[in-house]
Design an enzyme around this catalytic site. Structure first.
Site, PDB file in Angstrom:
ATOM      1  N   ASP A  62       7.278  -1.215   8.045  1.00  0.00           N
ATOM      2  CA  ASP A  62       6.497  -0.121   7.470  1.00  0.00           C
ATOM      3  C   ASP A  62       7.069   0.121   6.075  1.00  0.00           C
ATOM      4  OD1 ASP A  62       5.426   2.247   6.635  1.00  0.00           O
ATOM      5  OD2 ASP A  62       5.777   3.324   8.520  1.00  0.00           O
ATOM      6  N   SER A 141      -4.793  -1.942  -8.658  1.00  0.00           N
ATOM      7  CA  SER A 141      -6.233  -1.766  -8.439  1.00  0.00           C
ATOM      8  C   SER A 141      -6.863  -1.426  -9.779  1.00  0.00           C
ATOM      9  CB  SER A 141      -6.467  -0.603  -7.467  1.00  0.00           C
ATOM     10  OG  SER A 141      -7.832  -0.259  -7.444  1.00  0.00           O
ATOM     11  N   TYR A 154      -5.824   7.839  -4.498  1.00  0.00           N
ATOM     12  CA  TYR A 154      -5.588   6.387  -4.573  1.00  0.00           C
ATOM     13  C   TYR A 154      -5.321   5.990  -6.030  1.00  0.00           C
ATOM     14  CZ  TYR A 154      -6.751   1.353  -4.063  1.00  0.00           C
ATOM     15  OH  TYR A 154      -6.728  -0.016  -4.071  1.00  0.00           O
ATOM     16  N   ALA A 156      -4.245   7.851  -8.395  1.00  0.00           N
ATOM     17  CA  ALA A 156      -2.942   8.386  -8.818  1.00  0.00           C
ATOM     18  C   ALA A 156      -1.810   7.467  -8.353  1.00  0.00           C
ATOM     19  CB  ALA A 156      -2.748   9.782  -8.236  1.00  0.00           C
ATOM     20  N   SER A 157      -1.892   7.007  -7.096  1.00  0.00           N
ATOM     21  CA  SER A 157      -0.816   6.154  -6.573  1.00  0.00           C
ATOM     22  C   SER A 157      -0.766   4.816  -7.307  1.00  0.00           C
ATOM     23  CB  SER A 157      -0.997   5.933  -5.066  1.00  0.00           C
ATOM     24  OG  SER A 157      -2.156   5.170  -4.796  1.00  0.00           O
ATOM     25  N   LYS A 158      -1.931   4.307  -7.680  1.00  0.00           N
ATOM     26  CA  LYS A 158      -1.957   3.009  -8.374  1.00  0.00           C
ATOM     27  C   LYS A 158      -1.588   3.167  -9.857  1.00  0.00           C
ATOM     28  CE  LYS A 158      -3.323   0.329  -4.885  1.00  0.00           C
ATOM     29  NZ  LYS A 158      -2.550  -0.819  -4.407  1.00  0.00           N
TER      30      LYS A 158
HETATM   31  N1  LIG Z   1     -10.055  -4.898  -1.168  1.00  0.00           N
HETATM   32  C1  LIG Z   1     -10.280  -4.377  -2.352  1.00  0.00           C
HETATM   33  O1  LIG Z   1     -11.444  -4.220  -2.762  1.00  0.00           O
HETATM   34  C2  LIG Z   1      -9.139  -3.953  -3.227  1.00  0.00           C
HETATM   35  C3  LIG Z   1      -9.438  -3.506  -4.518  1.00  0.00           C
HETATM   36  C4  LIG Z   1      -8.399  -3.115  -5.340  1.00  0.00           C
HETATM   37  C5  LIG Z   1      -7.089  -3.186  -4.912  1.00  0.00           C
HETATM   38  N2  LIG Z   1      -6.824  -3.628  -3.666  1.00  0.00           N
HETATM   39  C6  LIG Z   1      -5.423  -3.650  -3.236  1.00  0.00           C
HETATM   40  O2  LIG Z   1      -5.129  -4.899  -2.636  1.00  0.00           O
HETATM   41  C7  LIG Z   1      -4.066  -4.736  -1.706  1.00  0.00           C
HETATM   42  C8  LIG Z   1      -4.437  -5.412  -0.398  1.00  0.00           C
HETATM   43  O3  LIG Z   1      -5.539  -4.733   0.169  1.00  0.00           O
HETATM   44  P1  LIG Z   1      -6.636  -5.418   1.090  1.00  0.00           P
HETATM   45  O4  LIG Z   1      -7.934  -5.217   0.423  1.00  0.00           O
HETATM   46  O5  LIG Z   1      -6.218  -6.768   1.490  1.00  0.00           O
HETATM   47  O6  LIG Z   1      -6.615  -4.389   2.318  1.00  0.00           O
HETATM   48  P2  LIG Z   1      -6.319  -4.613   3.878  1.00  0.00           P
HETATM   49  O7  LIG Z   1      -7.114  -5.742   4.396  1.00  0.00           O
HETATM   50  O8  LIG Z   1      -6.470  -3.263   4.500  1.00  0.00           O
HETATM   51  O9  LIG Z   1      -4.796  -5.059   3.848  1.00  0.00           O
HETATM   52  C9  LIG Z   1      -3.763  -4.158   3.554  1.00  0.00           C
HETATM   53  C10 LIG Z   1      -2.623  -4.459   4.485  1.00  0.00           C
HETATM   54  O10 LIG Z   1      -1.564  -3.524   4.222  1.00  0.00           O
HETATM   55  C11 LIG Z   1      -1.063  -3.119   5.478  1.00  0.00           C
HETATM   56  N3  LIG Z   1      -0.386  -1.833   5.426  1.00  0.00           N
HETATM   57  C12 LIG Z   1      -0.920  -0.591   5.352  1.00  0.00           C
HETATM   58  N4  LIG Z   1       0.033   0.329   5.397  1.00  0.00           N
HETATM   59  C13 LIG Z   1       1.213  -0.338   5.513  1.00  0.00           C
HETATM   60  C14 LIG Z   1       2.563   0.058   5.619  1.00  0.00           C
HETATM   61  N5  LIG Z   1       2.904   1.361   5.636  1.00  0.00           N
HETATM   62  N6  LIG Z   1       3.519  -0.881   5.732  1.00  0.00           N
HETATM   63  C15 LIG Z   1       3.200  -2.195   5.754  1.00  0.00           C
HETATM   64  N7  LIG Z   1       1.929  -2.645   5.657  1.00  0.00           N
HETATM   65  C16 LIG Z   1       0.949  -1.721   5.540  1.00  0.00           C
HETATM   66  C17 LIG Z   1      -2.300  -3.021   6.357  1.00  0.00           C
HETATM   67  O11 LIG Z   1      -1.894  -2.989   7.721  1.00  0.00           O
HETATM   68  P3  LIG Z   1      -2.850  -2.321   8.834  1.00  0.00           P
HETATM   69  O12 LIG Z   1      -4.129  -3.105   8.796  1.00  0.00           O
HETATM   70  O13 LIG Z   1      -2.065  -2.480  10.079  1.00  0.00           O
HETATM   71  O14 LIG Z   1      -3.031  -0.891   8.410  1.00  0.00           O
HETATM   72  C18 LIG Z   1      -3.048  -4.269   5.965  1.00  0.00           C
HETATM   73  O15 LIG Z   1      -2.665  -5.393   6.718  1.00  0.00           O
HETATM   74  C19 LIG Z   1      -3.847  -3.222  -1.571  1.00  0.00           C
HETATM   75  O16 LIG Z   1      -2.727  -2.836  -2.321  1.00  0.00           O
HETATM   76  C20 LIG Z   1      -5.101  -2.631  -2.162  1.00  0.00           C
HETATM   77  O17 LIG Z   1      -4.897  -1.343  -2.696  1.00  0.00           O
HETATM   78  C21 LIG Z   1      -7.811  -4.024  -2.806  1.00  0.00           C
END
Ligand SMILES: NC(=O)c1ccc[n+]([C@@H]2O[C@H](COP(=O)([O-])OP(=O)(O)OC[C@H]3O[C@@H](n4cnc5c(N)ncnc54)[C@H](OP(=O)(O)O)[C@@H]3O)[C@@H](O)[C@H]2O)c1
Length: 267
Positions: A62, A141, A154, A156-158
């Site tokens: 985590d 992001s 979101y 703000a965090s990014k």
């Molecule tokens: N998809 C988009 O359109 C998009 C756009 C801009 C930026 N991003 C960024 O890309 C990155 C990857 O996102 P994604 O789209 O691939 O989303 P995703 O499919 O939801 O993957 C994110 C992963 O992070 C894991 N996670 C969440 N909280 C966690 C924690 N406390 N400790 C460890 N792992 C944790 C999730 O686990 P669980 O599934 O078990 O919760 C999930 O496997 C993120 O930083 C996101 O902000 C994505």
């Protein structure tokens, strides 16, 4: 540059962009320490990576927990003797107008995962990254470059990630460590199913069902991220429209805000 034999820590590896990154890195022969909350999915990604020709450890972590981040780094170093790259990818999102929110506590979780997670992992990995003159790759992001409605916490965090890593990059000048910030826009993953909504809960159906046409696949996103990581490019904004918005906003902020509002309403 190839990632063959590179010792890589990758968070958020159990699905979405993280899983796609893991698979592409494994097919180059990387040694991967894969971290995520979900240990069953993480183990199956690790198995897939081994089949693709990489080495892979599944380390349930985590990233909001400092001790678990330290353990992730320690286990990686104990196994492979060092770290060549840290991919901070784990993230959570939101979808709510600020004034409609009835449970504000999820803002803390957004900061904990999206900002403190990368910060803790970097803190513990940094001595090893300095030793290897390695790379820090952070998935931010488009909301980390420009604000967007429904995304206030979101964004703000990014934005915090950009402030932190832009500062750290200057502190690390002359150490050989490179920091690459990569800002995706829409990628077809589970992120919208896990996002926080106004009451602090999650949607019951995947919002992508209605709006996935304009999204790129996780594999496409991973390809772009790995190209940027290889080059050690300091910042990559994956959408041309967001790139243009960031450039134009100082000159025509009102116009840019209106366009962003219209685009977000269409989604
Ligand atoms: N998809 C988009 O359109 C998009 C756009 C801009 C930026 N991003 C960024 O890309 C990155 C990857 O996102 P994604 O789209 O691939 O989303 P995703 O499919 O939801 O993957 C994110 C992963 O992070 C894991 N996670 C969440 N909280 C966690 C924690 N406390 N400790 C460890 N792992 C944790 C999730 O686990 P669980 O599934 O078990 O919760 C999930 O496997 C993120 O930083 C996101 O902000 C994505």
């Amino acid at each position: 540059m190839t990632f063959k034999d590179k010792r890589i820590v990758l968070t958020g590896a159990a699905g979405g962009i993280g899983e796609a990154l893991a698979r592409q890195l494994a097919s180059e022969g990387a040694r991967l320490a894969l971290a995520d909350l979900n240990s069953a999915d993480l183990e199956s990604v690790a198995e897939a990576c081994r089949r693709l020709g990489g080495e892979a450890l599944a380390i349930p972590t985590d990233v909001t927990n400092r001790d678990q981040c330290q353990r992730l780094i320690t286990m990686t170093v104990e196994t492979w003797g060092g770290i060549d790259a840290l991919f901070s990818n784990a993230g959570v999102s939101m979808w709510a107008r600020f004034e409609d929110i009835t449970d504000i506590s999820f803002f803390e979780q957004l900061m904990a995962v999206n900002y403190f997670g990368p910060l803790y992992c970097t803190y513990y990995a940094l001595p090893y990254l300095k030793e290897s003159q390695g790379r820090i790759i952070v998935i931010t992001s488009s909301s980390g470059k420009i604000g967007a409605p429904m995304h206030s916490g979101y964004a703000a965090s990014k934005h915090a990630l950009h402030g932190f890593f832009d500062s750290l990059r200057i502190e690390l000048l002359d150490t050989g460590v490179k920091i690459a910030l990569i800002a995706p826009l829409y990628v077809r993953t589970g992120i919208r199913l896990h996002r926080f909504e106004a009451d602090g809960g999650h949607p019951s159906v995947d919002p992508y069902e209605t709006s996935q046409s304009k999204s790129m696949t996780p594999a496409q996103a991973a390809g772009i991220i790995l190209r940027a990581a290889r080059r050690g490019k300091r910042e990559t904004i994956m959408s041309l429209k967001i790139k243009a918005a960031v450039k134009l906003r100082p000159f025509i902020p009102g116009v840019v805000d209106s366009v962003i509002r219209r685009k977000v309403r269409q989604r």
